[in-house]
Design a protein around this motif. Sequence first.
Motif, PDB file in Angstrom:
ATOM      1  N   MET A 161       0.597  -1.225   0.233  1.00 19.59           N
ATOM      2  CA  MET A 161      -0.360   0.166  -0.292  1.00 19.59           C
ATOM      3  C   MET A 161       1.017   1.217  -0.099  1.00 19.59           C
ATOM      4  SD  MET A 161      -2.869  -1.273   2.267  1.00 19.59           S
ATOM      5  CE  MET A 161      -2.446  -1.685   3.400  1.00 19.59           C
ATOM      6  N   HIS A 162       2.271   0.983   0.240  1.00 22.29           N
ATOM      7  CA  HIS A 162       3.070   2.142   0.381  1.00 22.29           C
ATOM      8  C   HIS A 162       4.546   2.305  -0.656  1.00 22.29           C
ATOM      9  CE1 HIS A 162       0.990   1.598   4.343  1.00 22.29           C
ATOM     10  NE2 HIS A 162       0.429   2.928   3.180  1.00 22.29           N
ATOM     11  N   ALA A 173       2.618   5.772  -3.368  1.00 27.90           N
ATOM     12  CA  ALA A 173       1.616   5.552  -2.466  1.00 27.90           C
ATOM     13  C   ALA A 173       1.657   6.085  -1.667  1.00 27.90           C
ATOM     14  CB  ALA A 173       1.276   4.053  -3.099  1.00 27.90           C
ATOM     15  N   ASP A 174       0.508   6.721  -0.909  1.00 25.79           N
ATOM     16  CA  ASP A 174      -0.082   7.258   0.744  1.00 25.79           C
ATOM     17  C   ASP A 174      -0.836   6.163   1.189  1.00 25.79           C
ATOM     18  OD1 ASP A 174      -2.044   8.408   0.238  1.00 25.79           O
ATOM     19  OD2 ASP A 174      -0.809  10.263  -0.305  1.00 25.79           O
ATOM     20  N   GLY A 175      -1.854   5.661   0.150  1.00 23.46           N
ATOM     21  CA  GLY A 175      -3.030   4.455   0.236  1.00 23.46           C
ATOM     22  C   GLY A 175      -4.084   5.220   1.085  1.00 23.46           C
ATOM     23  N   MET A 176      -3.631   6.932   0.613  1.00 23.23           N
ATOM     24  CA  MET A 176      -5.150   7.825   1.094  1.00 23.23           C
ATOM     25  C   MET A 176      -6.041   7.951  -0.439  1.00 23.23           C
ATOM     26  SD  MET A 176      -4.760   7.896   3.976  1.00 23.23           S
ATOM     27  CE  MET A 176      -6.317   8.887   4.746  1.00 23.23           C
ATOM     28  N   ILE A 177      -7.198   8.146  -0.118  1.00 19.98           N
ATOM     29  CA  ILE A 177      -8.385   8.510  -1.266  1.00 19.98           C
ATOM     30  C   ILE A 177      -8.047   9.815  -1.061  1.00 19.98           C
ATOM     31  CG2 ILE A 177     -10.194   8.278  -2.570  1.00 19.98           C
ATOM     32  CD1 ILE A 177      -8.841   5.777  -2.024  1.00 19.98           C
ATOM     33  N   PRO A 179      -5.622  12.512  -0.013  1.00 23.81           N
ATOM     34  CA  PRO A 179      -4.488  13.948  -0.398  1.00 23.81           C
ATOM     35  C   PRO A 179      -3.122  13.297  -1.351  1.00 23.81           C
ATOM     36  CG  PRO A 179      -5.073  12.522   1.653  1.00 23.81           C
ATOM     37  CD  PRO A 179      -6.340  12.490   0.907  1.00 23.81           C
TER      38      PRO A 179
END
Lengths: 406, 406, 322, 322
Positions: A161-162, A173-177, A179
Amino acid sequence: MEHETTSKSAPVDQVDAPASESRRGFLQIAALTGAVAAVSGRRAWANGDIGFHAKDLSDDKLVDMYRTILKIRWHERTQADEMLTNPDYRGYNHFYAGQEAVATGVCAALRNDGPFEQIDLAYSSHRPSGHAIAKGVDIPKMCAENDFRATGLNGGYAAEMHLSDPDVGFIGADGMIGPSMPIASGSAFAFRARGSDQVAVVFGGDGTYATPHFHSALNNAKLLDLPLIYVLENNLYHQYAHYSYSCPHRDIADAAAAYGIPSRVVDGQDVLQVYNAAKDAVDRARAGGGPSFIEAKTYRYYNHWGAPGATAGELGAFGYDPLAITSFRPEREVRAWMQRDPVDICRNTLVDWDVLDETRAAEIETEVKAEIEAAFAWASEQPLCTPEDGLKNVFADGAVPARQFG
Amino acid sequence: MEHETTSKSAPVDQVDAPASESRRGFLQIAALTGAVAAVSGRRAWANGDIGFHAKDLSDDKLVDMYRTILKIRWHERTQADEMLTNPDYRGYNHFYAGQEAVATGVCAALRNDGPFEQIDLAYSSHRPSGHAIAKGVDIPKMCAENDFRATGLNGGYAAEMHLSDPDVGFIGADGMIGPSMPIASGSAFAFRARGSDQVAVVFGGDGTYATPHFHSALNNAKLLDLPLIYVLENNLYHQYAHYSYSCPHRDIADAAAAYGIPSRVVDGQDVLQVYNAAKDAVDRARAGGGPSFIEAKTYRYYNHWGAPGATAGELGAFGYDPLAITSFRPEREVRAWMQRDPVDICRNTLVDWDVLDETRAAEIETEVKAEIEAAFAWASEQPLCTPEDGLKNVFADGAVPARQFG
Amino acid sequence: MAQKSWMYSVLEAVQYEMQQDPSMIWIFELTPPVASNPGKPVINLETEFGRKRVTNTGIDENWMASCCLGASLAGSRAATYIPYQGALMPFQVIQNVAGKLRHMTGGRASMPVVWIIEMTGQTPGFAGQHSCYEEDSYYAHVPGVRTVIPSTPYDAKGMMHAALRSPDPVVYLYPAGLRTLTEEVPDEAYEVPLDKAAVRQEGNDLTIVSSGGGMPGVLEAAATLGGEGMSVEVIDLRALKEMDTETLVNSVAKTRHLLTVDQSYYTLGPGAEVIARVAENVEGAKYKRVAFPDAPPPASPEMFTWMRPDAEKIAGAARALV
Amino acid sequence: MAQKSWMYSVLEAVQYEMQQDPSMIWIFELTPPVASNPGKPVINLETEFGRKRVTNTGIDENWMASCCLGASLAGSRAATYIPYQGALMPFQVIQNVAGKLRHMTGGRASMPVVWIIEMTGQTPGFAGQHSCYEEDSYYAHVPGVRTVIPSTPYDAKGMMHAALRSPDPVVYLYPAGLRTLTEEVPDEAYEVPLDKAAVRQEGNDLTIVSSGGGMPGVLEAAATLGGEGMSVEVIDLRALKEMDTETLVNSVAKTRHLLTVDQSYYTLGPGAEVIARVAENVEGAKYKRVAFPDAPPPASPEMFTWMRPDAEKIAGAARALV
Ligand SMILES: Cc1ncc(C[n+]2csc(CCOP(=O)(O)OP(=O)(O)O)c2C)c(N)n1
Ligand SMILES: Cc1ncc(C[n+]2csc(CCOP(=O)(O)OP(=O)(O)O)c2C)c(N)n1
Ligand SMILES: [Mg+2]
Ligand SMILES: [Mg+2]
């Protein structure tokens, strides 16, 4: 809830593919006409207006793109099989299979090597393994990372995820939707401020449309003429919710166009269409022409996360995913999309253009499969992490104290 | 930085007023043609398409609107004079003078009394005194609140930036730029969920366009068909920055229209134009037709906050505000807008429609002035707050402990 | 060397670093980065470096903070000034992205970014977000971000240089109540470390620990108490993350009495962490906290000034404790 | 009465309140509010109450939280479930608007709203925001909002009834690691107060204080220690704001030893507040904190499980302290 589309402008570059119809609408059409079965990979590119930039590319570059699509595909399939058959395997993935042409076509238009101050940056935000491979990360190291190994791309801190690799401009990736879009616009701001011709690309799903960050990123990119390319991969669903639950537009590109940003809808299954749109956007950004928005209509063959519903040795997942709870996508929709497969479309184009013959195309696939298998094998032999290392890398120097023992 | 407008659609209800030109563009035109001086209040309403709903209103209702505009205006002027001449006076204001017709026209289309479950709710967010008066708060209590009195509208806890009065459906100001829009949409959601025909109105400045909340509120209002009316008071500036620094649209209404929301631009100096647009929006919302967006082109006569640059006994502030630092608005722009004064426009219309004559109009103004003076006098005699009460009203019951003494 | 205000000292550091590094950027909201100081040239970053490097856009503090984060990830140093009303708008991206990114990339993300986050001047008459002083605790709980809060113009300048040169993301809190403080501040660049508390006054009977906007009241109380014969050691935390435990523990090991002073709310204010760190390491000491109650600030000056810790209340608490 | 899981117990309370109050609403994100439990009817709020009252929209946790706040201000009770990835997206509106609104309107704003905010299951193998457990402290510092964190299905149901009936805004933290816990939970409605800690086990030698996802490890450690002859008192905070000081102080006044256990980060975790409150009121006690280090959670299970407090580490710290 069904939404009527409110947009008046016609989608650009639309092909006769199962595109962005609302799920029900699409299925009705498919059922009535049997149209889906009649759509072949060959027909997709037989459209007068595709291949503009792509047709000028060298054979090597075209074959590279084919090879990249295959690397992503076989990384997916190999990992899915590992997950389904190897009880010792601990890695997981948000599978990208079905969307390979998007990452590949976009990254093929970017500068992916050279000093960090000169390469283009890609933000993946989420579902990163395809973006990572297309941007050029070391695949064995990525496999090791996904398996939590100390010698992985990110030392076992990141996992799937990162993932990130600044060496190839993969901010990751930062894994957030949400930002990553404003953050990516900040990289673009820096490029413009320092007079660099670099561009920043951010990949985001249809789920990013509704986030408040969508407005921030696009509005500021437009106001400040930032070299930002927002690639929206519209695979119709966020988790198990159809995008019509979160977006009043049939084409999300219409929302971006409202800011005055050049916005296109492309067939995300055709790498050359994606490449052409990306090339236009990159050229514009490098020349100081500001941001672009590309909506790629695409589809994922697996479920949202992991391999529920998948069978070892087979591509895609058709079963019911318990995560979906009361909502899920119909198997016939998955199968319909699989008939316009990005691997087939790319291969068929290259064969038609006489860049490859079927034999060489098959050989390349065999080579790629072997390369990916070797990557997984190498990864599985890498050392596990040292527990105490979890206290490092909080700040650039030193380690924070342990607190878990009192 | 100058921005070219990217919008293609023509503004609706545009009158020959100094409207939303970029500052420089507007001044150039004004300088070249002398057009500003030629714009009179009388001419403004002599436009065939205004007065549709308003023309059907009773004389009483029309006079009420005139009276409301005057109340807001004289509250402003009286308070400004207090601030400039009475060293004991502690209140302050974000002055609304110049924008009176917006709050008045909108609130005249709302249901402002009755049980809380039936009245329409107005969110002011910021610059609230005009909205408060138009929604019907008790003016003496509001004056007491602004002067930090224990018997004020909110017991001295709120002061000007956080005025509220649920009894008249005035949810009030929260002092933030952005958050009120999604919150107001939540009230609208509740109305729809419980089958009520109430509507929620949120007032916001041009500064709210760039906030991430703009997208959230409009997108969800559209998706869920919420009875929300977003009234954007475009007074051209946020603090001292022209709105073209934050918005690529000439008409912010174009941004709302992109969501498929009925969106109008109105002359915010003409209360009847504002009323007509609000009435349409309210009717639509009550009938289940979902959200509306109204952009009122308007102007504030004072500086952003307090009375810098103002002179006792005179309307408006023309001096340089130290808060502006390197950027400020030109005096001739202020004076140009003051020639299309909402008080004059309203009075002239009512006189032309034979609802009032000039004598009665002047009498009403005298009555209102006296009423406002009495309100300030009453407020100044109210008791100050009890220090310990600061520990109350944190939760519905009880008080939190003092912690400042150790 | 000259008497300089807090903000002039800060912009002097920023100006110097931007002159050294042509890729550094600054984002502002409405109010341009301009400072003047008697006898010194006006600093105007917008006109000096141009709007490609120094710009404003709309009222979107999350974008401002995110933009600077993205610039830093692209290799450009970046800073912004977030006004107090928007102090928590960028919280999620700092907490959940910036704070985690170095670690979750295995050390591969570098983020030379400084977010100057204004705290209010706690002005009586305002209320709600216009007088609160609570962001210190929220940011100090975030790992991977250095949170500092200088309380003097000298420290403000030195910590700004250190923050801008650090590869770590820094939340640099600015207590706006200190805007009128002046002191002698060198013209040349210098660094004040981002992880050391300062002992402002040595003493043996009582340790008072505070930070930022709390410091002037504490120093005034210490002077009063000194006049009464109490020997007070005053510690200015300066760094909230990482907090300088050693200085705290050494002091209380000596004085056996610890009073913490927060302008922030009582529950989970910085004082809670100070007491907990000391209590884990020193046996038998006595503790007390002075803080703003767990209530939002009311508008009425009568209520507000009664609730806010000041020198008199601090001295009272000290007398009761020792 | 039946064995019920945490989420089934919660949705049972929500279902009951929604049946009683036809104006109450619920907003969800992608995952519908559905729970099943062996031997019990499936609860599906979306189908039972319809999409006018129970709906999802896009991935916008700030809108979800704001919508519920606005509904509550309009007189409709409202609740939402914010997934852990978005746990801090609505922070600003809760901290700076909801928490301040009752006070800054002089008590005129009523906000019967509950934000269920998921905390992760701290799953080894994930990292960053997918394994962190930090929102407790951020929300507990906010005045004007009740922050609770039930640790059992029984409390979860009773505190949900209390939260939904409260005119105060409530942040209701759900530690997802507890999702597999079951216990006997009554079918009928009942309330568990929002401001009382629970003494889970009485003892004389040591007080261990924890909350939420920390509780199973603490109870396991207490059992081990009991077997070794140590008499441990175990306190489950349940309410982070307002924290129940009396129960804490009474216990440590008796045991003279306090160990706090946080799955959250060390600095300014709930344990800091617990120690500070006790240290202000009890003289001469001994203190220790067990917590997650001030580092984001890494993906590697080897690193992560070593860093996370568990029964063994807690027992070790207890032995060292007493
Ligand atoms: C702020 C935030 N909220 C929720 C999530 C949980 N989440 C992870 S992926 C996902 C769906 C994303 O959908 P989309 O953007 O369409 O991308 P796709 O998964 O289809 O590639 C969600 C809701 C998250 N990561 N971040
Ligand atoms: C989130 C946030 N950021 C900054 C501020 C400070 N602020 C108060 S008013 C204002 C300008 C608002 O401009 P606009 O929306 O156009 O309203 P106007 O003042 O013109 O009525 C700003 C930036 C704030 N209140 N909230
Ligand atoms: Mg998607
Ligand atoms: Mg404005």
